[in-house]
Motif scaffolding. Sequence first.
Motif, PDB file in Angstrom:
ATOM      1  N   SER A   1       3.642   1.652   1.577  1.00 51.98           N
ATOM      2  CA  SER A   1       3.507   2.592   0.473  1.00 51.98           C
ATOM      3  C   SER A   1       3.864   1.875  -0.821  1.00 51.98           C
ATOM      4  N   LYS A   2       2.868   1.677  -1.679  1.00 49.33           N
ATOM      5  CA  LYS A   2       3.048   0.868  -2.878  1.00 49.33           C
ATOM      6  C   LYS A   2       3.083   1.747  -4.117  1.00 49.33           C
TER       7      LYS A   2
ATOM      8  N   ASP B   1      -4.653  -5.243 -13.341  1.00 51.48           N
ATOM      9  CA  ASP B   1      -5.481  -4.137 -12.847  1.00 51.48           C
ATOM     10  C   ASP B   1      -5.573  -4.166 -11.320  1.00 51.48           C
ATOM     11  N   ARG B   2      -5.746  -5.359 -10.756  1.00 49.77           N
ATOM     12  CA  ARG B   2      -5.831  -5.468  -9.294  1.00 49.77           C
ATOM     13  C   ARG B   2      -4.491  -5.138  -8.635  1.00 49.77           C
ATOM     14  N   GLN B   3      -3.408  -5.533  -9.280  1.00 49.95           N
ATOM     15  CA  GLN B   3      -2.085  -5.316  -8.688  1.00 49.95           C
ATOM     16  C   GLN B   3      -1.694  -3.838  -8.659  1.00 49.95           C
TER      17      GLN B   3
ATOM     18  N   ALA C   1      -3.991  -1.263  -8.731  1.00 44.87           N
ATOM     19  CA  ALA C   1      -5.082  -0.433  -8.192  1.00 44.87           C
ATOM     20  C   ALA C   1      -4.644   0.254  -6.904  1.00 44.87           C
ATOM     21  N   GLY C   2      -4.858   1.559  -6.838  1.00 50.37           N
ATOM     22  CA  GLY C   2      -4.569   2.313  -5.623  1.00 50.37           C
ATOM     23  C   GLY C   2      -3.105   2.629  -5.386  1.00 50.37           C
ATOM     24  N   THR C   3      -2.232   2.281  -6.335  1.00 50.40           N
ATOM     25  CA  THR C   3      -0.808   2.562  -6.153  1.00 50.40           C
ATOM     26  C   THR C   3      -0.467   3.958  -6.672  1.00 50.40           C
ATOM     27  N   ARG C   4       0.628   4.502  -6.167  1.00 51.46           N
ATOM     28  CA  ARG C   4       1.198   5.703  -6.754  1.00 51.46           C
ATOM     29  C   ARG C   4       2.030   5.263  -7.968  1.00 51.46           C
TER      30      ARG C   4
ATOM     31  N   THR D   1       3.744   1.798  -8.479  1.00 51.58           N
ATOM     32  CA  THR D   1       3.909   1.125  -9.761  1.00 51.58           C
ATOM     33  C   THR D   1       4.910   1.911 -10.582  1.00 51.58           C
TER      34      THR D   1
ATOM     35  N   LEU E   1      -3.806   4.929 -16.310  1.00 52.56           N
ATOM     36  CA  LEU E   1      -3.178   5.512 -15.126  1.00 52.56           C
ATOM     37  C   LEU E   1      -2.575   6.866 -15.483  1.00 52.56           C
TER      38      LEU E   1
END
Length: 214
Positions: free
Chosen positions: A2-3, A19-21, A23-26, A5, A42
Amino acid sequence: MSKFTILLGGDLIRTPLLDRQVAGTRVIAADAGMSHARTLSLTPELWVGDFDSVPADLPDELAAVPRQVFPAEKDKTDGELAIAAALERGATSLVLAGAFGGKRTDHAFLHLALSVRLAEAGTEVLLTSGAQEGIPLLRGKVGFDYADGTLFSILGFSDLSGLGVTGAKWPLNHIEMAFGSSLTISNEVKGRLEIALGSGRALLLAHPFPLTES
């Protein structure tokens, strides 16, 4: 995994790598860190802090983010409270965006030290400003895929023993390094960077997206 930011109040620029780091994080914002939500496009799920540094003219979707409000006189920083909120929600990996610079050197130093403590507890941590990033180093060996010429330093948070560095302009072979030494400042990647540590606590600080000096 579970990642999360965590948006902190330090310096931040938007880069393709960042942006890649994220991406898709909560996402959770810590007080003034909400300003970075606009930069990174975001929308956090939570906004934590004492709200003494609220960014002006927030768009409606950011102003409406649920808030967890704390008194100004408290025994933790807004950033640490935001990290605690992420861990309570099951975070196993953290991107601390805006962890460097800013108006408060004490807060920036705390982020560095706290990242090492979190890593020791088993949480994966990346500190980043978009231009530079920090990764805790503990006992063992780890590799990094940075481009040749990338500037990096190893910051010791204790005496270090068994420190080895390969894939660098100035390699090191199983050395002892005293706390406070500048020996590992300003090295350059040359090949695949690998760092080994026998004992101690340290942080890799790399500059994968160097800024143009004015």
